[in-house]
Design a protein around this motif. Structure first.
Motif, PDB file in Angstrom:
ATOM      1  N   ASN A  30       0.426  -1.300   0.275  1.00 27.65           N
ATOM      2  CA  ASN A  30       0.127  -0.053   0.001  1.00 27.65           C
ATOM      3  C   ASN A  30       1.047   1.068  -0.425  1.00 27.65           C
ATOM      4  O   ASN A  30       0.549   2.356   0.675  1.00 27.65           O
ATOM      5  CB  ASN A  30      -0.905  -0.045   1.133  1.00 27.65           C
ATOM      6  N   VAL A  31       1.814   1.574  -0.928  1.00 23.75           N
ATOM      7  CA  VAL A  31       2.496   2.477  -1.288  1.00 23.75           C
ATOM      8  C   VAL A  31       2.411   2.751  -2.482  1.00 23.75           C
ATOM      9  O   VAL A  31       1.981   2.603  -4.097  1.00 23.75           O
ATOM     10  CB  VAL A  31       3.788   2.346  -1.390  1.00 23.75           C
ATOM     11  N   ARG A  32       1.990   4.643  -1.899  1.00 23.77           N
ATOM     12  CA  ARG A  32       1.256   5.088  -3.847  1.00 23.77           C
ATOM     13  C   ARG A  32       2.781   5.156  -4.756  1.00 23.77           C
ATOM     14  O   ARG A  32       3.752   5.534  -4.631  1.00 23.77           O
ATOM     15  CB  ARG A  32       1.270   6.346  -3.419  1.00 23.77           C
ATOM     16  N   ALA A  33       1.954   4.762  -5.535  1.00 17.72           N
ATOM     17  CA  ALA A  33       2.681   4.550  -6.772  1.00 17.72           C
ATOM     18  C   ALA A  33       3.418   5.576  -7.634  1.00 17.72           C
ATOM     19  O   ALA A  33       3.012   6.700  -6.898  1.00 17.72           O
ATOM     20  CB  ALA A  33       2.698   3.322  -8.272  1.00 17.72           C
ATOM     21  N   ASP A  34       4.322   5.180  -8.557  1.00 17.70           N
ATOM     22  CA  ASP A  34       5.582   6.814  -8.507  1.00 17.70           C
ATOM     23  C   ASP A  34       6.060   7.920  -7.615  1.00 17.70           C
ATOM     24  O   ASP A  34       5.780   9.015  -8.046  1.00 17.70           O
ATOM     25  CB  ASP A  34       4.133   6.977 -10.459  1.00 17.70           C
ATOM     26  N   THR A  35       5.867   6.996  -6.446  1.00 13.00           N
ATOM     27  CA  THR A  35       6.845   8.255  -4.927  1.00 13.00           C
ATOM     28  C   THR A  35       8.074   7.415  -5.127  1.00 13.00           C
ATOM     29  O   THR A  35       8.916   6.247  -5.389  1.00 13.00           O
ATOM     30  CB  THR A  35       6.283   7.846  -4.737  1.00 13.00           C
ATOM     31  N   PRO A  36       8.682   7.935  -4.449  1.00 18.71           N
ATOM     32  CA  PRO A  36       9.210   9.481  -4.091  1.00 18.71           C
ATOM     33  C   PRO A  36       9.005  10.337  -5.125  1.00 18.71           C
ATOM     34  O   PRO A  36       9.017   9.957  -6.540  1.00 18.71           O
ATOM     35  CB  PRO A  36       9.764   9.665  -3.171  1.00 18.71           C
ATOM     36  N   PRO A  37       8.003  11.452  -5.240  1.00 18.59           N
ATOM     37  CA  PRO A  37       8.383  12.382  -6.112  1.00 18.59           C
ATOM     38  C   PRO A  37       9.280  13.211  -6.647  1.00 18.59           C
ATOM     39  O   PRO A  37      10.580  13.433  -5.861  1.00 18.59           O
ATOM     40  CB  PRO A  37       7.272  13.916  -6.406  1.00 18.59           C
ATOM     41  N   GLU A  38      10.013  13.665  -7.943  1.00 18.84           N
ATOM     42  CA  GLU A  38      11.003  14.225  -7.656  1.00 18.84           C
ATOM     43  C   GLU A  38      11.831  15.162  -7.107  1.00 18.84           C
ATOM     44  O   GLU A  38      13.052  15.141  -6.613  1.00 18.84           O
ATOM     45  CB  GLU A  38      11.521  14.352  -9.635  1.00 18.84           C
ATOM     46  N   TRP A  39      11.122  16.295  -6.599  1.00 14.70           N
ATOM     47  CA  TRP A  39      11.383  17.502  -5.660  1.00 14.70           C
ATOM     48  C   TRP A  39      11.351  16.713  -4.386  1.00 14.70           C
ATOM     49  O   TRP A  39      12.952  17.227  -3.505  1.00 14.70           O
ATOM     50  CB  TRP A  39      10.084  18.493  -5.977  1.00 14.70           C
ATOM     51  N   LEU A  40      11.085  16.130  -4.336  1.00  9.23           N
ATOM     52  CA  LEU A  40      11.205  14.803  -2.498  1.00  9.23           C
ATOM     53  C   LEU A  40      12.437  14.401  -2.556  1.00  9.23           C
ATOM     54  O   LEU A  40      13.384  14.573  -1.633  1.00  9.23           O
ATOM     55  CB  LEU A  40      10.425  14.182  -2.258  1.00  9.23           C
ATOM     56  N   ARG A  41      13.015  13.694  -3.876  1.00 10.56           N
ATOM     57  CA  ARG A  41      13.728  12.865  -3.927  1.00 10.56           C
ATOM     58  C   ARG A  41      14.936  14.126  -3.581  1.00 10.56           C
ATOM     59  O   ARG A  41      15.875  13.549  -2.844  1.00 10.56           O
ATOM     60  CB  ARG A  41      14.401  11.744  -5.094  1.00 10.56           C
ATOM     61  N   ARG A 262      -7.476  12.016  -6.253  1.00  8.63           N
ATOM     62  CA  ARG A 262      -7.257  10.942  -7.829  1.00  8.63           C
ATOM     63  C   ARG A 262      -6.989   9.482  -6.939  1.00  8.63           C
ATOM     64  O   ARG A 262      -7.407   8.248  -8.223  1.00  8.63           O
ATOM     65  CB  ARG A 262      -5.178  11.165  -7.939  1.00  8.63           C
ATOM     66  N   ILE A 263      -6.663   8.980  -6.378  1.00 10.15           N
ATOM     67  CA  ILE A 263      -6.301   7.626  -5.619  1.00 10.15           C
ATOM     68  C   ILE A 263      -8.403   7.437  -5.582  1.00 10.15           C
ATOM     69  O   ILE A 263      -8.748   6.408  -5.835  1.00 10.15           O
ATOM     70  CB  ILE A 263      -6.164   8.205  -4.041  1.00 10.15           C
ATOM     71  N   LEU A 330      -6.137  -5.763  -2.406  1.00  4.79           N
ATOM     72  CA  LEU A 330      -5.669  -5.294  -3.620  1.00  4.79           C
ATOM     73  C   LEU A 330      -6.088  -3.536  -3.650  1.00  4.79           C
ATOM     74  O   LEU A 330      -6.148  -3.114  -3.346  1.00  4.79           O
ATOM     75  CB  LEU A 330      -7.116  -4.901  -4.491  1.00  4.79           C
ATOM     76  N   ALA A 331      -4.433  -2.321  -3.673  1.00  2.84           N
ATOM     77  CA  ALA A 331      -3.600  -1.524  -4.009  1.00  2.84           C
ATOM     78  C   ALA A 331      -4.736  -1.185  -4.929  1.00  2.84           C
ATOM     79  O   ALA A 331      -4.740  -1.613  -5.894  1.00  2.84           O
ATOM     80  CB  ALA A 331      -2.159  -1.636  -3.949  1.00  2.84           C
ATOM     81  N   VAL A 332      -4.989   0.234  -4.781  1.00  3.96           N
ATOM     82  CA  VAL A 332      -5.774   1.019  -5.763  1.00  3.96           C
ATOM     83  C   VAL A 332      -4.402   1.634  -6.360  1.00  3.96           C
ATOM     84  O   VAL A 332      -3.872   2.094  -6.229  1.00  3.96           O
ATOM     85  CB  VAL A 332      -6.217   1.880  -5.359  1.00  3.96           C
ATOM     86  N   ARG A 333      -4.757   1.103  -7.881  1.00  2.00           N
ATOM     87  CA  ARG A 333      -2.813   1.860  -8.642  1.00  2.00           C
ATOM     88  C   ARG A 333      -4.390   3.050 -10.383  1.00  2.00           C
ATOM     89  O   ARG A 333      -5.542   3.013 -10.087  1.00  2.00           O
ATOM     90  CB  ARG A 333      -3.097   0.943  -9.578  1.00  2.00           C
ATOM     91  N   ASP A 334      -3.091   3.036 -11.164  1.00  2.00           N
ATOM     92  CA  ASP A 334      -3.569   3.855 -12.097  1.00  2.00           C
ATOM     93  C   ASP A 334      -4.906   3.187 -12.736  1.00  2.00           C
ATOM     94  O   ASP A 334      -4.631   1.579 -12.662  1.00  2.00           O
ATOM     95  CB  ASP A 334      -2.633   4.436 -12.750  1.00  2.00           C
ATOM     96  N   ARG A 335      -5.599   3.698 -13.917  1.00  2.00           N
ATOM     97  CA  ARG A 335      -6.445   3.010 -14.428  1.00  2.00           C
ATOM     98  C   ARG A 335      -6.055   2.079 -15.232  1.00  2.00           C
ATOM     99  O   ARG A 335      -6.492   0.945 -15.883  1.00  2.00           O
ATOM    100  CB  ARG A 335      -7.162   4.157 -15.320  1.00  2.00           C
ATOM    101  N   ALA A 336      -4.538   2.050 -16.300  1.00  2.50           N
ATOM    102  CA  ALA A 336      -4.068   1.530 -16.778  1.00  2.50           C
ATOM    103  C   ALA A 336      -4.062  -0.084 -15.947  1.00  2.50           C
ATOM    104  O   ALA A 336      -3.604  -1.073 -16.647  1.00  2.50           O
ATOM    105  CB  ALA A 336      -2.897   2.100 -17.964  1.00  2.50           C
ATOM    106  N   THR A 337      -3.611   0.437 -14.951  1.00  2.00           N
ATOM    107  CA  THR A 337      -2.691  -0.698 -14.331  1.00  2.00           C
ATOM    108  C   THR A 337      -3.770  -1.418 -13.606  1.00  2.00           C
ATOM    109  O   THR A 337      -4.093  -3.040 -13.764  1.00  2.00           O
ATOM    110  CB  THR A 337      -2.048  -0.446 -13.206  1.00  2.00           C
TER     111      THR A 337
END
Length: 351
Positions: A30-41, A262-263, A330-337
């Protein structure tokens, strides 16, 4: 109320994607996909120049306090919310702890490891896994509940949870996924009018920082002092402190709020897709309000294995007290996934 174990309390979703599961599409964690964002990295990377100095958590602690409108004496930074459960189990002198299940199993595991006999309040599927306050024993002096609850994705009313407070009772509310709820409705973080309230927050789920380990406790100053005495020196690393300060700032709070909406939309898409399998006996617990959903179906273990063959990892549910082998998370993911997963699920159910 039950006090037996009988479940693998130390099994977590990451086990599904370790070793030979590393190539699978991950719907188990249950970790949000596409994270951490670039600014946080980049922000975390910039802190590496200070690694020669011992960590100084004052700025991050003040930032968390400001985020929730609290004095710093009510904030304790921890190496993830999981550390907070260990501190609570070791530092608090309680006689009858009770954990409301199904929920994240680490609180009970930590209490058992500290020598406590743990009572269980098992919420029922037929009640939608909603909290029944009357099921919590009056003499329980520590009550632990998640909101929204992992794995059921149920969001309990804040007033119902607050109603569990009693003189001499510690009320622990795990809000690790609350920032994934639009408007953080039903949150108790920041409340000072509920006696014995301890709120736990994690920054690892929304921001993809599970490998960094950062979270915090919000509680009365005397409780914070008790927990702090049980911590080792410098428990939170300099990069984790930098992440904490950044993730509770106005920019990050706004970004998390946008992500929560969005989630919610992505979850609605998943639920609509799952509804197609109702004739096959698939049922969804709910209404789901977190970044994951809990489903029940016959042959769930076989379906999970078939999904792995098809390239998808999902979380088994039988390690959660109150659930059995017919449950999957099931973790929630983007629509394509999600669309790819739903096609795989259709194949798995036909197998």
């Amino acid at each position: 109320m039950r006090t037996d174990s009988g479940h693998d309390l130390r099994h977590h979703g990451d086990a599904e994607v370790r070793d030979d599961g590393g190539s699978l599409v991950d719907l188990a964690v249950n970790v949000r996909a596409d994270t951490p964002p670039e600014w946080l990295r980049e922000h975390i990377a910039a802190s590496l120049g200070g690694l020669a100095a011992y960590p100084d958590g004052r700025a991050a602690r003040a930032a968390v306090a400001s985020r929730h409108g609290l004095p710093v004496e009510r904030v304790l930074l921890t190496a993830g919310a999981a550390e907070a459960f260990v501190l609570l189990a070791r530092a608090l002198k309680v006689r009858r702890p009770v954990v409301v299940h199904p929920q994240f199993t680490e609180p009970e595991a930590a209490l058992r490891d500290a020598g406590h006999t743990v009572g269980r309040v098992l919420l029922r599927e037929e009640d939608g896994f909603r909290l029944d306050p009357a099921a919590v024993p009056e003499d329980a002096d520590l009550v632990v509940i998640g909101n929204p609850t992992n794995p059921t994705s149920v969001l309990h009313p804040a007033d119902t949870i607050a109603g569990l407070a009693r003189p001499g009772r510690v009320l622990v509310v795990d809000e690790a996924f609350m920032d994934a709820v639009p408007g953080e409705r039903e949150a108790l973080a920041g409340r000072v009018d509920v006696p014995g309230l301890v709120v736990l927050r994690s920054l690892t789920k929304t921001w993809g920082l599970a490998g960094l380990r950062i979270g915090y406790v919000l509680a009365a100053p005397e409780t914070v002092e008790d927990l702090e005495r049980a911590q080792p020196l410098w428990p939170v690393s300099t990069p984790a402190l930098a992440a904490a300060e950044a993730c509770v700032g106005p920019r990050a709070v706004a970004e998390a709020a946008h992500a929560a909406h969005r989630i919610a939309a992505d979850r609605a898409h998943l639920l609509a897709g799952l509804a197609r399998f109702a004739p096959a006996g698939l049922r969804v617990a709910g209404p789901a309000q977190g970044p994951f959903v809990l489903i029940r179906l016959e042959r769930a273990s076989a379906v999970r294995r078939r999904l792995r063959e098809l390239g998808y990892a999902v979380r088994r549910g039988d390690t959660f007290p109150g659930l059995d082998e017919e449950w999957l998370r099931l973790a929630v993911r983007d629509r394509a996934t999600t669309d790819g997963f739903l096609r795989a699920l259709e194949q798995a159910l036909e197998h």
